[in-house]
Every structure is written in C-alpha cells, then in structure tokens.
Design a protein around this motif. Structure first.
Motif, PDB file in Angstrom:
ATOM      1  N   ILE A   1       0.680  -1.153  -0.077  1.00 34.81           N
ATOM      2  CA  ILE A   1       0.056  -0.133  -0.030  1.00 34.81           C
ATOM      3  C   ILE A   1       0.802   1.102   0.063  1.00 34.81           C
ATOM      4  O   ILE A   1       2.107   1.132   0.282  1.00 34.81           O
ATOM      5  N   ARG A   2       0.173   2.382  -0.298  1.00 32.75           N
ATOM      6  CA  ARG A   2       0.719   3.572  -0.083  1.00 32.75           C
ATOM      7  C   ARG A   2      -0.204   4.365   0.777  1.00 32.75           C
ATOM      8  O   ARG A   2      -0.985   4.057   0.888  1.00 32.75           O
TER       9      ARG A   2
ATOM     10  N   TRP B   1       2.620  -1.333   8.914  1.00 36.42           N
ATOM     11  CA  TRP B   1       1.860  -2.206   8.808  1.00 36.42           C
ATOM     12  C   TRP B   1       2.251  -3.619   8.330  1.00 36.42           C
ATOM     13  O   TRP B   1       1.428  -4.744   8.314  1.00 36.42           O
ATOM     14  N   ASN B   2       3.418  -3.432   7.527  1.00 45.49           N
ATOM     15  CA  ASN B   2       3.744  -4.855   6.826  1.00 45.49           C
ATOM     16  C   ASN B   2       2.752  -4.918   5.581  1.00 45.49           C
ATOM     17  O   ASN B   2       2.234  -6.025   5.500  1.00 45.49           O
ATOM     18  N   GLY B   3       2.398  -3.967   4.984  1.00 45.17           N
ATOM     19  CA  GLY B   3       1.437  -3.832   3.849  1.00 45.17           C
ATOM     20  C   GLY B   3      -0.126  -4.249   4.697  1.00 45.17           C
ATOM     21  O   GLY B   3      -0.193  -3.868   5.873  1.00 45.17           O
ATOM     22  N   ILE B   4      -1.118  -4.343   3.872  1.00 45.63           N
ATOM     23  CA  ILE B   4      -2.306  -4.546   4.388  1.00 45.63           C
ATOM     24  C   ILE B   4      -2.963  -5.811   4.081  1.00 45.63           C
ATOM     25  O   ILE B   4      -2.767  -6.483   3.093  1.00 45.63           O
ATOM     26  N   HIS B   5      -3.460  -6.412   5.013  1.00 44.05           N
ATOM     27  CA  HIS B   5      -3.940  -7.976   5.077  1.00 44.05           C
ATOM     28  C   HIS B   5      -5.263  -7.882   4.843  1.00 44.05           C
ATOM     29  O   HIS B   5      -6.084  -7.287   6.067  1.00 44.05           O
ATOM     30  N   LEU B   6      -6.033  -8.527   3.990  1.00 46.85           N
ATOM     31  CA  LEU B   6      -7.586  -8.602   3.982  1.00 46.85           C
ATOM     32  C   LEU B   6      -7.959  -9.538   5.112  1.00 46.85           C
ATOM     33  O   LEU B   6      -7.391 -10.490   5.618  1.00 46.85           O
ATOM     34  N   GLY B   7      -9.157  -9.140   5.807  1.00 49.77           N
ATOM     35  CA  GLY B   7      -9.600  -9.652   6.738  1.00 49.77           C
ATOM     36  C   GLY B   7      -9.454  -9.085   8.201  1.00 49.77           C
ATOM     37  O   GLY B   7      -9.856  -9.854   9.347  1.00 49.77           O
TER      38      GLY B   7
ATOM     39  N   GLN C   1      -5.662   7.768   0.718  1.00 49.52           N
ATOM     40  CA  GLN C   1      -4.381   7.149  -0.015  1.00 49.52           C
ATOM     41  C   GLN C   1      -4.293   5.553  -0.164  1.00 49.52           C
ATOM     42  O   GLN C   1      -3.881   5.017  -0.855  1.00 49.52           O
ATOM     43  N   VAL C   2      -4.640   5.218   1.245  1.00 48.52           N
ATOM     44  CA  VAL C   2      -4.614   3.746   1.377  1.00 48.52           C
ATOM     45  C   VAL C   2      -5.414   2.897   0.278  1.00 48.52           C
ATOM     46  O   VAL C   2      -5.198   2.054  -0.192  1.00 48.52           O
TER      47      VAL C   2
END
Length: 318
Positions: free
Chosen positions: A28-29, A37-43, A62-63
């Motif tokens: 993500i940006r 966040w170490n990217g974004i995790h669905l769920g 932005q996210v």
C-alpha cells in the motif's frame, strides 16, 4: 424425560469452525504505512485515530486508492457526510466510482451501520473505510426521550457491532479501515509514546482492532512565499499484530494530496546520512549540491533515482 444433547465429533467440529489463516496481503501507499503495517492484510481491522484536522481521512484515502489501483473493490461509509465530488476528483477516486469498484454510502447510527456491513457478505467487497466510527450515534426508538437512554448504551451497541464486523471481515476477507477521533479519556498503554489524549467509544476499538495507528499534527509546511501547503505529522503504531509496534515516523502531509513519497524518501535519506547536510547546503550521493530544503525537495527524477539507490544500499548494510 430430558434428552441428551448430541456432541459433534472433533472432525465435525473442525469442518464447522475451521479458520483460514492464509489471508491475502497487498502493498500500500503511503510507504510509511506499508512499512509500519507490513502491507495490508485482508480480513483484519485497522484503525487511524487522532485529533481533528491531523490528516486521518487524507491518509486513509491514499491507502484505499492504492488498493483500487490493484483491482480491488471497496466501500466508503461516509458517516460525517463530508466527502464531495470535488474531493473525489482531486483524490482520483471518481473514476473508480464510475467503474462501480468504489461505492460510497452514509449512515447515522449503529443499527444502520450494522445493516451496511451485513450487506457486504458475498458481495465481492475487499475493503471498507469508515469515516468516522466516533460519529456513529446510538440506535434508539423514535418514542424515546433523552431521559430514557440508559448509561453505557453506546458502548454496548459499539461492542456488539464491532465484534460482528470483526468476524464478518475475517470470514469474507475484507480489510476494514476505521477512522476514530480522540475525545474520551480512556487509557491505552504505558508505552513511552502513549498519547496525551485517548480514543473514544469504549475499549472495543482497542481490543478488536488488529493495528492501531496514532496520527498527531506538527508544524505547518510553508513555501518560499510563506504560504502553508501542508503539515508535518507524527505517525505511531500503538498496537500491531503484523509488525513491531511503537515505531515512530515523521512525515510531510500535503493538503489535498496526502503523504508525499518524494519528500518521505528525501527525509529518510537525510536521517541516514545518505544526503549530507552542511548548514543550508545539501549534497546528494552523486555530488550535486542544492541550497535549501525547498530546492532539495524539487530535485529532478534522475537525482531521485540516485538517492533511492543509495538509500537502498544503506538500508541493506544497516
């Protein structure tokens, strides 16, 4: 005569309550949140919270814009009813609304919000942005007066709906981004970066959320003419199930745009000594010199690539 309740076997129990822990992850940006966040995790549930006007909505947009650019579908629950066509255009979201990949709805209370989140089951929605949870009101009968409202009703309804949202998001692989204002005096943690003000709405938004990020506003950013064009923000993760919590980053947020990746990269290079500073003179890794930070932030793309490569090498060595 009472009948004995049948007990499911262990295999039947696993079939009914099996948990799929393999959740999709997306880059993500802004990059600072991608690192935190170490990217974004669905769920999972993510929370942005802070004082009014510190840039929570801008950063959240932005996210979700970065998620839309990767082909995902989402919903914005505009509780504050503050998102308009001008903002959609300036943030680059209008085309996703026209493509039916971004849906914008609004609600007033927890009962209406519950109906919205339940409607996402099986609808192919990948993310949900709520702006803001703090503005959701209690659900009460029309014939009730203020004297009839019992203490703790809001926190009871919030606990019920947020818990339901948590379970639904995990089952349906929906990343939920909850924006919350700082109003109530509730303690979070005794960490050295504990906020001066606390999050509103009871303890549910602390326990149920997987990543809690605090944003606080710093000094204004001004151009050479002295006109403000943005603000400096401090970003801290108070709770993080995917990366190290209580990491602090200071970023520059540009009005109507968000956290600037160019400025963020240059600031990181300055902090690591990749860009050398002597008074008002800044020297890039390729030897080019610039006078003043405003000139540094406007360097050509070729120089920016040079800084990025040098920064990457410095990060690997450290």
């Amino acid at each position: 005569m009472a009948t004995k309740k049948s007990v499911a076997s262990f295999s039947e129990m696993l079939t009914k309550f099996d948990v799929n822990l393999e959740k999709p992850r997306y880059e993500i940006r802004p990059l600072v949140l991608n690192d935190l966040w170490n990217g974004i995790h669905l769920g999972y549930l993510y929370s942005l919270w802070g004082d009014a006007g510190c840039g929570k909505t801008t950063i959240a947009i932005q996210v979700i814009r970065s998620l839309l650019q990767q082909g995902l579908h989402g919903v914005i629950v505009d509780v504050e009813k503050a998102l308009n066509s001008v903002q959609l255009e300036s943030f680059g979201l209008k085309k996703y609304v026209d493509e039916k990949r971004l849906f914008i709805v609004s609600c007033n209370n927890w009962e209406e919000f519950e109906s919205i989140i339940l409607s996402t089951r099986g609808a192919g929605i990948n993310f949900l942005l709520v702006d803001s949870v703090t503005m959701l009101q209690m659900s009460i009968a029309d014939d009730m007066s203020v004297k009839d409202v019992r203490p703790g009703l809001r926190s009871q309804q919030e606990k019920f709906v947020i818990t339901k949202l948590k379970n639904l998001a995990f089952d349906e692989n929906i990343a939920c981004l909850l924006i919350s204002h700082v109003t109530a005096n509730l303690s979070f943690s005794p960490s050295p970066y504990a906020p001066e003000k606390k999050q509103s709405g009871g303890y549910t938004l602390f326990h149920a959320v997987d990543v809690i990020t605090k944003i606080s506003k710093g000094p204004l950013l001004k151009n050479d003419a002295g006109d403000p064009f943005g603000v400096e923000v401090k970003i801290v993760t108070e709770k993080n199930k995917f990366s190290t919590p209580n990491r602090v980053f200071t970023e520059k947020l540009i009005y109507g745009k968000g956290i600037d990746s160019r400025m963020s990269l240059i600031d990181r290079a300055l902090s690591l000594g990749v860009i050398e500073q002597a008074g008002a003179i800044y020297t890039l890794p390729n030897g080019e010199k610039f006078k003043g930070k405003n000139a540094l932030y406007k360097i050509a793309d070729s120089n920016l690539i040079c800084v990025k490569e040098a920064l990457s090498n410095a990060t690997v060595k450290s």
